[in-house]
Design an enzyme around this catalytic site. Sequence first.
Site, PDB file in Angstrom:
ATOM      1  N   SER A  42       0.868  -1.179   0.000  1.00 44.31           N
ATOM      2  CA  SER A  42       0.000   0.000   0.000  1.00 44.31           C
ATOM      3  C   SER A  42       0.906   1.230   0.000  1.00 44.31           C
ATOM      4  CB  SER A  42      -0.928  -0.013   1.212  1.00 44.31           C
ATOM      5  OG  SER A  42      -0.205   0.079   2.414  1.00 44.31           O
ATOM      6  N   HIS A 162      -3.370  -6.043   2.388  1.00 40.03           N
ATOM      7  CA  HIS A 162      -2.499  -7.090   2.943  1.00 40.03           C
ATOM      8  C   HIS A 162      -3.211  -8.417   3.149  1.00 40.03           C
ATOM      9  CE1 HIS A 162       0.181  -3.701   4.756  1.00 40.03           C
ATOM     10  NE2 HIS A 162       0.290  -3.805   3.450  1.00 40.03           N
ATOM     11  N   GLN A 170      -6.687  -1.510   7.104  1.00 41.34           N
ATOM     12  CA  GLN A 170      -5.590  -2.433   6.809  1.00 41.34           C
ATOM     13  C   GLN A 170      -5.027  -3.135   8.050  1.00 41.34           C
ATOM     14  OE1 GLN A 170      -2.385  -1.235   3.788  1.00 41.34           O
ATOM     15  NE2 GLN A 170      -1.280  -1.017   5.696  1.00 41.34           N
ATOM     16  N   GLU A 171      -4.952  -2.392   9.174  1.00 48.62           N
ATOM     17  CA  GLU A 171      -4.245  -2.959  10.328  1.00 48.62           C
ATOM     18  C   GLU A 171      -4.961  -2.668  11.637  1.00 48.62           C
ATOM     19  OE1 GLU A 171      -0.158  -1.577  10.154  1.00 48.62           O
ATOM     20  OE2 GLU A 171      -0.138  -1.827   7.974  1.00 48.62           O
ATOM     21  N   GLU A 212       1.260  -9.419   6.990  1.00 47.38           N
ATOM     22  CA  GLU A 212       2.031  -9.017   8.167  1.00 47.38           C
ATOM     23  C   GLU A 212       1.810  -9.960   9.352  1.00 47.38           C
ATOM     24  OE1 GLU A 212       1.427  -4.792   8.758  1.00 47.38           O
ATOM     25  OE2 GLU A 212       2.584  -4.340   6.953  1.00 47.38           O
ATOM     26  N   ASP A 249      -4.188   1.203  11.469  1.00 46.30           N
ATOM     27  CA  ASP A 249      -3.687   1.839  10.249  1.00 46.30           C
ATOM     28  C   ASP A 249      -4.783   1.659   9.213  1.00 46.30           C
ATOM     29  OD1 ASP A 249      -2.496   2.838   8.026  1.00 46.30           O
ATOM     30  OD2 ASP A 249      -0.842   1.389   7.938  1.00 46.30           O
ATOM     31  N   GLU A 292      -3.292   5.616  12.032  1.00 49.14           N
ATOM     32  CA  GLU A 292      -2.377   5.945  10.935  1.00 49.14           C
ATOM     33  C   GLU A 292      -3.174   6.101   9.645  1.00 49.14           C
ATOM     34  OE1 GLU A 292       0.810   3.105  10.743  1.00 49.14           O
ATOM     35  OE2 GLU A 292       1.032   3.362   8.589  1.00 49.14           O
ATOM     36  N   ASP A 319       1.636   8.231   7.137  1.00 48.66           N
ATOM     37  CA  ASP A 319       2.506   7.271   6.430  1.00 48.66           C
ATOM     38  C   ASP A 319       2.558   7.687   4.960  1.00 48.66           C
ATOM     39  OD1 ASP A 319       3.632   5.090   5.163  1.00 48.66           O
ATOM     40  OD2 ASP A 319       2.104   3.650   5.720  1.00 48.66           O
ATOM     41  N   LYS A 344       9.722   4.787   7.286  1.00 43.41           N
ATOM     42  CA  LYS A 344      10.085   3.608   6.489  1.00 43.41           C
ATOM     43  C   LYS A 344      11.217   4.065   5.578  1.00 43.41           C
ATOM     44  CE  LYS A 344       5.357   1.831   5.822  1.00 43.41           C
ATOM     45  NZ  LYS A 344       4.154   2.091   4.988  1.00 43.41           N
ATOM     46  N   HIS A 372       8.292  -1.492   9.614  1.00 46.85           N
ATOM     47  CA  HIS A 372       8.596  -2.455   8.556  1.00 46.85           C
ATOM     48  C   HIS A 372       7.796  -2.089   7.299  1.00 46.85           C
ATOM     49  CE1 HIS A 372       4.822  -5.080   9.589  1.00 46.85           C
ATOM     50  NE2 HIS A 372       4.566  -3.792   9.650  1.00 46.85           N
ATOM     51  N   SER A 374       5.208  -4.201   4.305  1.00 47.99           N
ATOM     52  CA  SER A 374       4.471  -5.465   4.239  1.00 47.99           C
ATOM     53  C   SER A 374       5.288  -6.551   3.530  1.00 47.99           C
ATOM     54  CB  SER A 374       3.121  -5.275   3.562  1.00 47.99           C
ATOM     55  OG  SER A 374       3.273  -4.614   2.332  1.00 47.99           O
ATOM     56  N   LYS A 395       6.544  -0.616  14.721  1.00 46.51           N
ATOM     57  CA  LYS A 395       5.429  -1.367  14.155  1.00 46.51           C
ATOM     58  C   LYS A 395       6.047  -2.386  13.222  1.00 46.51           C
ATOM     59  CE  LYS A 395       2.790   0.119  10.346  1.00 46.51           C
ATOM     60  NZ  LYS A 395       1.569   0.495   9.671  1.00 46.51           N
TER      61      LYS A 395
HETATM   62  P1  PGA Z   1       3.018  -1.268   3.144  1.00 48.01           P
HETATM   63  O1  PGA Z   1       2.145  -1.316   4.458  1.00 48.01           O
HETATM   64  O2  PGA Z   1       4.400  -1.665   3.494  1.00 48.01           O
HETATM   65  O3  PGA Z   1       2.302  -2.222   2.250  1.00 48.01           O
HETATM   66  O4  PGA Z   1       2.953   0.162   2.645  1.00 48.01           O
HETATM   67  C1  PGA Z   1       2.534  -0.866   5.707  1.00 48.01           C
HETATM   68  C2  PGA Z   1       1.793   0.388   6.101  1.00 48.01           C
HETATM   69  O5  PGA Z   1       0.928   0.901   5.375  1.00 48.01           O
HETATM   70  O6  PGA Z   1       2.077   0.936   7.150  1.00 48.01           O
HETATM   71 ZN    ZN Z   2       0.520   2.609   6.806  1.00 46.91          ZN
END
Ligand code: PGA
Ligand code: ZN
Length: 429
Positions: A42, A162, A170-171, A212, A249, A292, A319, A344, A372, A374, A395
Amino acid sequence: MSNIQSIQAIQVFDSRGSPTISCEIHLNNGSSFISMVPSGASTGSREALELRDGGKDYMGKGVMNAIDNIHNLIAPALIGFDVRDQQSIDEKMIALDGSITKSNFGANAILGVSLAVLGAGAKVSEQPLYKYINNVFHEINSVKLDMQLPVPMLNIINGGEHADNNIDIQEFMIMPVGATSFSQGMQWSVEIYGGLKKLLQQRNLSTGVGDEGGFAPNLQSHEEAIELIIEAIESNNLKPGLDVSLALDCAATEFYENNLYSLKGEALKLTSPEFSKYLESLSSSYPIVSIEDGMDESDYKGWKTLTDALGSKCQLVGDDLFVTNVAELQKGIDESLGNSILIKFNQIGTITETMQTIHLANEHHFSSVISHRSGETEDSIIADLCVGLGTGQIKTGAPCRSDRVAKYNRLLWIEAKNKNLKFAGNVFS
Ligand code: PGA
Ligand code: ZN
């Protein structure tokens, strides 16, 4: 005797089975260090460019062109550099690439080298990686940071890009904020993860996992996901909100279509103010301390609405909004969008720029969450990054799958060897 003698890169595979770069730096004193580059699904549109080969092989995802760039364009320019001069090496690569998004060499090529340089620098300095990282930050930003062990954010239900389930957010993460040590926080988290698995089994819901390592069942609603997690916390005699808080997230960029937040799992299409209200309602009903990407990466107005509504009581992490980029973060600071940044390093492509971004966040009291991707590897360098820069939060997925657990295991070793290192604990109190 710590000069770069040669650089070798090869194609390896990440946790999704996609090709990625692994890079080895050889020094003239005989020592060497190997890095590995992670990759997102993403991704934010303003991220530095990940160079892929295209074509038929490896579904177009090969990285042989990026590897050729390391061998033919980057390595010749770096031979002879003192490997401890992280900033000069990173700046040399940025200048040689010459583009804003690192599209000539590929940010994955540049990052592979930057990470290997960092690790090799720690080796010649005869320091653990996290301590060396602390010193490198000092050299780059003239600030000495306090190191600490982070409170982990463990993504135990996966949705969005994911997983193949019907969950749009997503999370769904747990944060053991009430633990007194990192290892106690991990014990609680592992037990909650086990408790959640049992609950899913009892309800005949899937216990298959997403990218994840979190479970990825089909559920009725986001509330159901949250309530399952709360039940799993309570089944371990822990108190939601006191011992263990929740974090989300949304990765909202992924479901923002035609100026609407389209929650397919709940058959809802919401405007920015409506989606902000939706998140406000979730955070007032449940002990959610961090959200997030609650808005799309370019919906600045939506971000402002959300920050005005929730920013004083909830961590709002950018992010896709900030993509670990100093200029994007500065825009957010100027306009009061969010109050926290996800870090990241492959979004920006070098360790130096990553550290400059964290420095800017620190100066403006934005928290930094080390993250990290994904698509990960067994490389655990983000654990050292998090401790060395004392950011207090990491995370890195569920306590499941070695690509995720490698980072937690590294943190357990750092804790075991440093009884005096502070544990961040409740970063929100
Ligand atoms: P991604 O997901 O590594 O697929 O971008 C992680 C996130 O969105 O925090
Ligand atoms: Zn994110």
